[in-house]
Design a protein around this motif. Structure first.
Motif, PDB file in Angstrom:
ATOM      1  N   ASP A  89      -6.838   8.129   1.088  1.00  0.00           N
ATOM      2  CA  ASP A  89      -8.134   8.678   1.488  1.00  0.00           C
ATOM      3  C   ASP A  89      -8.864   9.365   0.336  1.00  0.00           C
ATOM      4  OD1 ASP A  89      -7.729   7.784   4.052  1.00  0.00           O
ATOM      5  OD2 ASP A  89      -7.025   9.718   4.828  1.00  0.00           O
ATOM      6  N   PHE A  90      -8.196   9.504  -0.812  1.00  0.00           N
ATOM      7  CA  PHE A  90      -8.810  10.195  -1.950  1.00  0.00           C
ATOM      8  C   PHE A  90      -9.003   9.263  -3.148  1.00  0.00           C
ATOM      9  CE2 PHE A  90      -6.945  13.524   0.633  1.00  0.00           C
ATOM     10  CZ  PHE A  90      -7.952  14.480   0.661  1.00  0.00           C
ATOM     11  N   ALA A  91      -8.953   7.961  -2.903  1.00  0.00           N
ATOM     12  CA  ALA A  91      -9.225   6.973  -3.951  1.00  0.00           C
ATOM     13  C   ALA A  91     -10.678   6.530  -3.813  1.00  0.00           C
ATOM     14  CB  ALA A  91      -8.290   5.777  -3.810  1.00  0.00           C
TER      15      ALA A  91
ATOM     16  N   ALA B  42     -12.036   3.499  -1.783  1.00  0.00           N
ATOM     17  CA  ALA B  42     -11.530   2.242  -2.328  1.00  0.00           C
ATOM     18  C   ALA B  42     -10.238   1.804  -1.659  1.00  0.00           C
ATOM     19  CB  ALA B  42     -11.302   2.382  -3.833  1.00  0.00           C
ATOM     20  N   ALA B  43      -9.736   2.594  -0.708  1.00  0.00           N
ATOM     21  CA  ALA B  43      -8.459   2.273  -0.066  1.00  0.00           C
ATOM     22  C   ALA B  43      -8.391   2.965   1.286  1.00  0.00           C
ATOM     23  CB  ALA B  43      -7.294   2.712  -0.951  1.00  0.00           C
TER      24      ALA B  43
ATOM     25  N   PHE C  39      -0.187   5.037  -7.532  1.00  0.00           N
ATOM     26  CA  PHE C  39      -0.783   4.495  -6.311  1.00  0.00           C
ATOM     27  C   PHE C  39      -1.801   3.413  -6.661  1.00  0.00           C
ATOM     28  CE2 PHE C  39      -4.306   4.392  -3.320  1.00  0.00           C
ATOM     29  CZ  PHE C  39      -3.666   4.167  -2.114  1.00  0.00           C
ATOM     30  N   ALA C  40      -2.639   3.684  -7.656  1.00  0.00           N
ATOM     31  CA  ALA C  40      -3.647   2.702  -8.059  1.00  0.00           C
ATOM     32  C   ALA C  40      -2.992   1.416  -8.551  1.00  0.00           C
ATOM     33  CB  ALA C  40      -4.549   3.292  -9.140  1.00  0.00           C
ATOM     34  N   MET C  41      -1.985   1.550  -9.421  1.00  0.00           N
ATOM     35  CA  MET C  41      -1.320   0.360  -9.961  1.00  0.00           C
ATOM     36  C   MET C  41      -0.610  -0.431  -8.878  1.00  0.00           C
ATOM     37  SD  MET C  41       0.245   1.465 -13.697  1.00  0.00           S
ATOM     38  CE  MET C  41       0.570   3.211 -13.407  1.00  0.00           C
ATOM     39  N   LEU C  42       0.112   0.272  -8.008  1.00  0.00           N
ATOM     40  CA  LEU C  42       0.940  -0.396  -7.006  1.00  0.00           C
ATOM     41  C   LEU C  42       0.114  -0.936  -5.849  1.00  0.00           C
ATOM     42  CD1 LEU C  42       3.929  -0.961  -6.089  1.00  0.00           C
ATOM     43  CD2 LEU C  42       3.731   1.143  -4.742  1.00  0.00           C
TER      44      LEU C  42
END
Length: 261
Positions: free
Chosen positions: A219-221, A237-238, A72-75
């Motif tokens: 919601d958990f980033a 962060a998102a 998720f972070a990368m994409l």
């Protein structure tokens, strides 16, 4: 004498046959060493530079949920980037865990209110950091997700194995992340697709993570907010809450920007 002449005749015939056999070229030689051999088929090993990163394969068996967080972070937060640079020394990642806020244990139950964070389940008390602390891009501006200690331990072993593997990235070398060894989740499939599928990056996309259905991973980033006072806290962060404190939706703070080089 007739008997001797007969034997000599048979010997000559046999010798002629043997000469013909010995003179014939071997078919195997023409295949293995023939002029049709294409030297361009020899593959060259990646140099480990930014423009020629090495392939790094990470076996995600046992930490599939963390892998989804990383994907998720990368994409969705890093534009689909899968290329990162390993730190220069064995202990090079240690400062990154402090800079990212992972060492603040923001997902421990007694820290949630102070750090403005949330758990996915009561077992997700460990902080997953991406980019990895073992990369030059880790540290300031890294994204943190709640994770279980069990999966974190499995991931630690897998990352070490990928670095040690023959042809794997050495210190300071660039590498391209590929996850394998277990079925890929929604975000990892989209990240590894060609072309990549960014449609899964919406603010309300749900997943099943750590055994819980309907999780909106965005919601958990979290990302650390460096303030002059104490304690440090985190913001989203998102997702639809991006830029707000986890427990104060009416409080907006500027997002940190990390070094993407």
């Amino acid at each position: 004498m007739p008997v001797l002449n007969g034997l000599l005749g048979k010997f000559c015939v046999l010798a002629a046959c043997c000469s013909a056999i010995l003179a014939a070229p071997l078919a195997e030689s023409s295949v293995e060493y023939g002029t049709d051999y294409d030297k361009s088929q020899l593959s060259t090993r990646a140099s480990g530079t930014r423009n020629d990163p090495k392939d790094a394969f990470f076996n995600i068996a046992g930490w599939e949920n963390i892998a989804e967080e990383d994907c998720f972070a990368m994409l969705c937060l890093m534009g689909g980037n899968r290329v990162y640079q390993r730190v220069s020394t064995a202990n090079g990642g240690d400062p990154h865990r402090t800079e990212s806020g992972a060492n603040l244990t923001p997902f421990q139950s007694n820290q949630l209110a102070t750090r403005h964070t949330s758990q996915i389940t009561p077992q997700t008390i460990s902080a997953e950091e991406f980019p990895f602390a073992s990369t030059q891009q880790g540290g300031v501006g890294a994204i943190l997700f709640p994770a279980t200690l069990a999966e974190q331990n499995q991931q630690k072993n897998a990352i070490s194995a990928a670095y040690r593997r023959t042809g794997g990235p050495g210190y300071n070398e660039w590498f391209k992340i590929t996850f394998n060894g277990a079925p890929l989740g929604k975000f990892c499939r989209a990240l590894h697709a060609d072309p990549q599928d960014f449609s899964v990056c919406g603010n309300s996309v749900q997943s099943t993570l750590f055994g819980i259905a309907g999780v909106i991973l965005a919601d958990f980033a979290y990302q650390l907010v460096n303030t002059q006072g104490r304690p440090f806290f985190f913001h989203h962060a998102a997702g639809s809450r991006k830029g707000t404190r986890g427990l104060e939706l009416n409080t907006t703070v500027p997002l940190l920007t990390g070094d993407d080089s």
